[in-house]
Design a protein around this motif. Structure first.
Motif, PDB file in Angstrom:
ATOM      1  N   ARG A 138     -12.950   4.017  -3.746  1.00 15.82           N
ATOM      2  CA  ARG A 138     -12.608   2.962  -4.691  1.00 15.82           C
ATOM      3  C   ARG A 138     -13.526   1.743  -4.630  1.00 15.82           C
ATOM      4  O   ARG A 138     -13.916   1.199  -5.657  1.00 15.82           O
ATOM      5  N   ASP A 156      -7.943   2.720   0.926  1.00 19.65           N
ATOM      6  CA  ASP A 156      -8.172   3.147  -0.454  1.00 19.65           C
ATOM      7  C   ASP A 156      -9.167   4.294  -0.403  1.00 19.65           C
ATOM      8  O   ASP A 156     -10.383   4.102  -0.553  1.00 19.65           O
ATOM      9  N   GLY A 173       0.828  -1.200   0.000  1.00 20.31           N
ATOM     10  CA  GLY A 173       0.000   0.000   0.000  1.00 20.31           C
ATOM     11  C   GLY A 173       0.860   1.246   0.000  1.00 20.31           C
ATOM     12  O   GLY A 173       2.060   1.207   0.292  1.00 20.31           O
ATOM     13  N   ARG A 177      -3.784   4.120  -1.715  1.00 13.78           N
ATOM     14  CA  ARG A 177      -4.137   2.959  -2.524  1.00 13.78           C
ATOM     15  C   ARG A 177      -3.423   1.718  -1.991  1.00 13.78           C
ATOM     16  O   ARG A 177      -2.298   1.801  -1.472  1.00 13.78           O
ATOM     17  N   THR A 178      -4.082   0.549  -2.118  1.00 13.10           N
ATOM     18  CA  THR A 178      -3.486  -0.733  -1.762  1.00 13.10           C
ATOM     19  C   THR A 178      -3.708  -1.719  -2.907  1.00 13.10           C
ATOM     20  O   THR A 178      -4.445  -1.431  -3.854  1.00 13.10           O
ATOM     21  N   ASP A 233     -13.822   6.236   1.599  1.00 13.81           N
ATOM     22  CA  ASP A 233     -13.557   5.305   0.509  1.00 13.81           C
ATOM     23  C   ASP A 233     -13.910   5.953  -0.824  1.00 13.81           C
ATOM     24  O   ASP A 233     -14.999   6.495  -0.987  1.00 13.81           O
TER      25      ASP A 233
END
Length: 259
Positions: free
Chosen positions: A179, A154, A120, A139-140, A177
């Motif tokens: 994503r 994310d 991440g 982001r991961t 969130d």
């Protein structure tokens, strides 16, 4: 943000990993403190460490512990941690971040990896001095990860902060969130009071709403964290409803040592 995996294949001997935790980082200041990239000696006290053992008590789950060692050298920071939920889940993590300070604020990019194939990264920024804008993006790779920052990973972050006086600092921000369509949102209000003799009191209150994944129900909860810092030590207590957007509540206590 993500559910904790209970995959038994990720379990590793706890004692061995803690020895790795201590063994990998403790030699670092010895090696780096001797010679810089330009061949100049660096004083040993350039490195600063923080060791934080934590205990987690969660409803309907086994108790858990975490040991985190953080090392700072000027604008660079490294950390190595070991989480263990007795008989269920273990995970080792490693991370790095860099703080770029400018006349208008600062930018902090970071990377993190953990056993089980997790990766991440994030970038956070602060614009302004007395009053400042807070922004962030993370982001991961969506692999199993026990989230110990208790906010979506994310996600985007936006907020404001500032100084009411040289002793009083405040900030208000939301991480949500952007994503996975879980609707996860966490809104924080933080107040920090700087006391004499390098002491500091920090209170972080938050409210949350969202789902752990698309198939789960929406949960709502609140959390409160209180931290008292001394020059060498700190202690933190926290109570977190619907921790990581699960059905469970969690109490946490952390003790820290600066050296």
């Amino acid at each position: 943000m993500m559910k904790t995996s209970k995959d038994a294949s990720l379990q590793e001997p706890k004692k061995a990993l803690i020895l790795v935790l201590i063994g990998l980082l403790l030699p670092v200041p010895i090696c780096v403190a001797q010679v810089s990239s330009q061949g100049q000696p660096i004083t040993e006290n350039a490195w600063h460490f923080k060791l934080t053992p934590s205990f987690y008590q969660t409803t309907n789950q086994a108790n858990a512990t975490d040991l985190n060692l953080r090392a700072n050298l000027e604008d660079h920071a490294l950390w190595l941690g070991q989480y263990n939920e007795a008989g269920h889940f273990q995970q080792t993590r490693f991370g790095y971040e860099y703080t770029l300070s400018t006349n208008w604020g600062q930018v902090v990019p970071s990377l993190q990896t953990a056993s089980g194939g997790f990766w991440g990264g994030s970038i956070n920024a602060q614009w302004g001095k007395t009053t400042y804008l807070i922004t962030g993006w993370g982001r991961t790779n969506l692999r199993s990860y026990h989230n110990l920052n208790f906010d979506p990973n994310d996600a985007i972050t936006i907020g404001l902060g500032g100084w009411l006086s040289p002793a009083h600092q405040w900030s208000l921000w939301r991480t949500q969130d952007d994503r996975l369509q879980t609707g996860q949102r966490v809104t924080h209000v933080m107040w920090r009071y700087h006391l004499p003799n390098s002491q500091r009191l920090t209170v972080d209150a938050a409210t949350k709403t969202g789902r752990s994944d698309l198939s789960s129900d929406v949960v709502k909860g609140n959390s409160l964290s209180v931290t008292w810092d001394w020059p060498k030590y700190f202690v933190r207590f926290a109570h977190d409803q619907k921790v990581n957007f699960s059905a469970e509540d969690q109490k946490r206590i952390s003790l820290g040592w600066h050296f």
